[in-house]
Design an enzyme around this catalytic site. Structure first.
Site, short mmCIF file in Angstrom:
data_model
loop_
_atom_site.label_atom_id
_atom_site.label_comp_id
_atom_site.label_asym_id
_atom_site.label_seq_id
_atom_site.Cartn_x
_atom_site.Cartn_y
_atom_site.Cartn_z
N TYR A 30 0.84 -1.21 0.00
CA TYR A 30 0.00 0.00 0.00
C TYR A 30 0.87 1.26 0.00
O TYR A 30 0.72 2.13 -0.86
CB TYR A 30 -0.89 -0.04 1.24
CG TYR A 30 -1.89 1.09 1.36
CD1 TYR A 30 -3.04 1.12 0.57
CD2 TYR A 30 -1.70 2.10 2.30
CE1 TYR A 30 -3.98 2.15 0.71
CE2 TYR A 30 -2.64 3.13 2.44
CZ TYR A 30 -3.77 3.15 1.65
OH TYR A 30 -4.70 4.16 1.79
N GLY B 229 3.07 1.47 -3.11
CA GLY B 229 2.18 1.64 -4.27
C GLY B 229 1.72 3.09 -4.36
O GLY B 229 1.75 3.71 -5.44
N VAL C 41 -11.96 2.72 13.85
CA VAL C 41 -13.22 3.37 14.23
C VAL C 41 -14.39 2.40 14.07
O VAL C 41 -15.22 2.23 14.98
CB VAL C 41 -13.46 4.65 13.40
CG1 VAL C 41 -14.83 5.24 13.70
CG2 VAL C 41 -12.37 5.68 13.70
N SER C 42 -14.44 1.69 12.92
CA SER C 42 -15.55 0.76 12.71
C SER C 42 -15.48 -0.40 13.70
O SER C 42 -16.48 -0.79 14.30
CB SER C 42 -15.57 0.26 11.26
OG SER C 42 -14.28 -0.02 10.80
N PHE D 28 -14.17 -0.50 16.76
CA PHE D 28 -14.51 -0.10 18.14
C PHE D 28 -16.01 0.20 18.27
O PHE D 28 -16.63 -0.17 19.27
CB PHE D 28 -13.69 1.13 18.57
CG PHE D 28 -12.23 0.85 18.86
CD1 PHE D 28 -11.69 -0.43 18.70
CD2 PHE D 28 -11.39 1.87 19.31
CE1 PHE D 28 -10.34 -0.69 18.96
CE2 PHE D 28 -10.04 1.62 19.59
CZ PHE D 28 -9.52 0.34 19.41
N GLN E 243 -0.34 4.19 20.70
CA GLN E 243 -0.08 4.73 19.36
C GLN E 243 -1.18 5.76 19.04
O GLN E 243 -2.33 5.58 19.46
CB GLN E 243 -0.02 3.62 18.29
CG GLN E 243 -1.31 2.91 17.96
CD GLN E 243 -1.58 1.71 18.87
OE1 GLN E 243 -1.17 1.68 20.01
NE2 GLN E 243 -2.31 0.72 18.35
N ARG F 48 -3.46 8.44 16.48
CA ARG F 48 -4.02 8.78 15.17
C ARG F 48 -4.84 10.07 15.34
O ARG F 48 -5.17 10.47 16.45
CB ARG F 48 -4.96 7.67 14.65
CG ARG F 48 -4.29 6.32 14.34
CD ARG F 48 -3.36 6.39 13.13
NE ARG F 48 -2.86 5.08 12.76
CZ ARG F 48 -1.78 4.49 13.29
NH1 ARG F 48 -1.09 5.09 14.27
NH2 ARG F 48 -1.39 3.30 12.87
N PRO G 256 2.37 2.42 12.43
CA PRO G 256 2.97 3.69 12.86
C PRO G 256 2.62 4.04 14.31
O PRO G 256 1.48 3.88 14.73
CB PRO G 256 2.34 4.72 11.90
CG PRO G 256 1.97 3.92 10.70
CD PRO G 256 1.56 2.57 11.21
N ARG H 134 0.75 9.58 14.46
CA ARG H 134 0.36 10.17 13.18
C ARG H 134 -0.53 11.39 13.43
O ARG H 134 -1.51 11.30 14.17
CB ARG H 134 -0.41 9.16 12.33
CG ARG H 134 -0.86 9.76 11.00
CD ARG H 134 -1.65 8.81 10.18
NE ARG H 134 -0.84 7.69 9.72
CZ ARG H 134 -1.37 6.51 9.40
NH1 ARG H 134 -2.65 6.30 9.55
NH2 ARG H 134 -0.60 5.54 8.95
#
Ligand code: NAD
Ligand code: UDP
Ligand code: UDP
Length: 324
Positions: free
Chosen positions: A145, A148, A188-189, A191, A209, A211, A276, A279
């Site tokens: 990903y 790419g 999100v989906s 949880f 981590q 986000r 990661p 972020r």
């Protein structure tokens, strides 16, 4: 003025919202999708509109149509989906970009690329600015990903320099909202569905981590400003995302509170390889060039997303009762 606009990946989460917005503005929309992760259900609301056209097509193959603009979104976005068939993921990003750029070159269309914060990998610069070149492992499970999408950016800038194509490259940070796939494994989906079902919340690693989550309507405002309200010499890349950063653990606690649930947080598995650790977008450039910043607060966006999943789960339950 009405335009003919091609949206690749238009039957996906973000693509379906984009098709609606472009139709509302009076454009003709051609939605192209191979339904790898998207679905016709997502664009059901568009099908009655005579300005809407739907085509089953895989962007790794050439496409000959006549359009004024292209939004290139085709690519699975959730880690479990893009890692399921990693070779196809790279082909979709790279061959898909070549085909859409070749098409744009032939018809003189302006072309938008849905790039990603994953081009920064596990970042060592925080928050991430567009000039940061990233820290991507080219050999790991996320590379299909990340690399790419990086190669797609390279192609966009080479077509721009070599063939004078009008390009717009957005680096999208984590976005959420109605029509996310309930089983695509995104945080999100996952949880929300777990909290609504009263199941344990699956934290990967220690949950520290971070986000930053952008509501879909805000994101699309940013995309449309980039495409419609910036000069041709502004190509991006430009970060589009919400700069409010939080540890995943805090997101879980917030969702449990919003659904008024009793779920417990469990450390379900170690942090996935190359996940990661932090972020957060620096959106200074978007503020300046797009005159844009997100408006929807996380609680408000989550409430709308929870309502969507709640009705989805209820209708699925009703369907399975009918089935029995
Ligand atoms: P999604 O999986 O819901 O949508 C992707 C769509 O592309 C699906 O409808 C899928 O069927 C289609 N597709 C996949 N391969 C294809 C192919 N070879 N040919 C034609 N169609 C194909 O994901 P999304 O969240 O809507 O993401 C849309 C775009 O935005 C992707 O390019 C993704 O990389 C990018 N993006 C999304 C996020 C996010 O948080 N949602 C973050 C960064 C970047
Ligand atoms: N292409 C396409 N639709 C078009 C024009 C081109 O899908 O309307 C594809 C075609 O597969 C081509 C690729 O885009 O190989 C790149 O086009 P370009 O003109 O840059 O290079 P070519 O390979 O044709 O020399
Ligand atoms: N995550 C988690 N539990 C889940 C799903 C994801 O803790 O059930 C974590 C995942 O390890 C990552 C973050 O949440 O650190 C965001 O994951 P997602 O797959 O949504 O997107 P990413 O930003 O990693 O592409």
């Amino acid at each position: 003025m009405s335009k003919r606009i091609l949206v690749t990946g238009g039957a996906g989460f973000l693509g379906s919202h984009l098709c609606e917005r472009l139709l509302e503005a009076g454009n003709d929309v051609l939605c192209v999708d191979n339904y790898y992760t998207g679905s016709k259900h997502n664009i059901m609301g568009c099908l009655d509109n005579p300005r809407f056209e739907l085509m089953r097509h895989d962007v790794t193959f050439p496409l000959y149509v006549e359009v004024d603009e292209i939004y290139n979104l085709a690519c699975p976005a959730s880690p479990i989906h893009y890692q399921h068939d990693p070779v196809q993921t790279t082909k979709t990003s790279v061959h898909g970009a070549i085909n859409m750029l070749g098409l744009a070159k032939r018809v003189g269309a302006k072309v938008f690329q849905a790039s990603t914060s994953e081009v920064y990998g596990d970042p060592t610069v925080h928050p991430q600015v567009e000039s940061y070149r990233g820290n991507v492992n080219p050999l790991g499970p996320r590379a299909c990903y990340d690399e790419g999408k990086r190669c797609a950016e390279t192609l966009f800038f080479d077509y721009h320099r070599q063939h004078k194509l009008r390009i717009k490259v957005a680096r999208i940070f984590n976005t959420y909202g109605p029509r996310m796939h309930p089983n695509d494994g995104r945080v999100v989906s996952n949880f929300i569905v777990q909290a609504l079902k009263g199941e344990d919340i699956t934290i990967y690693g220690d949950g520290m981590q971070t986000r930053s989550f952008c509501y879909v309507d805000d994101l699309l405002d940013g995309w449309l400003r980039l495409m419609d309200h910036t000069p041709d010499d502004f190509t991006g890349p430009v970060n589009i995302g919400n700069p409010v950063e939080m540890p995943i653990r805090h997101l879980a606690e917030k969702i449990i509170k919003l659904v008024n649930g009793k779920s417990k947080l469990v450390q379900a598995r170690p942090l996935p390889t190359d996940d990661p650790l932090q972020r957060c977008p620096d959106i200074t450039l978007a503020r300046k060039m797009l005159k844009w910043e997100p408006k929807v607060a996380l609680d408000e966006g989550l409430a709308k997303t929870i309502a969507y999943f709640d009705s989805l789960l209820k209708s699925n339950k009703a369907m399975s009762r009918v089935g029995r």
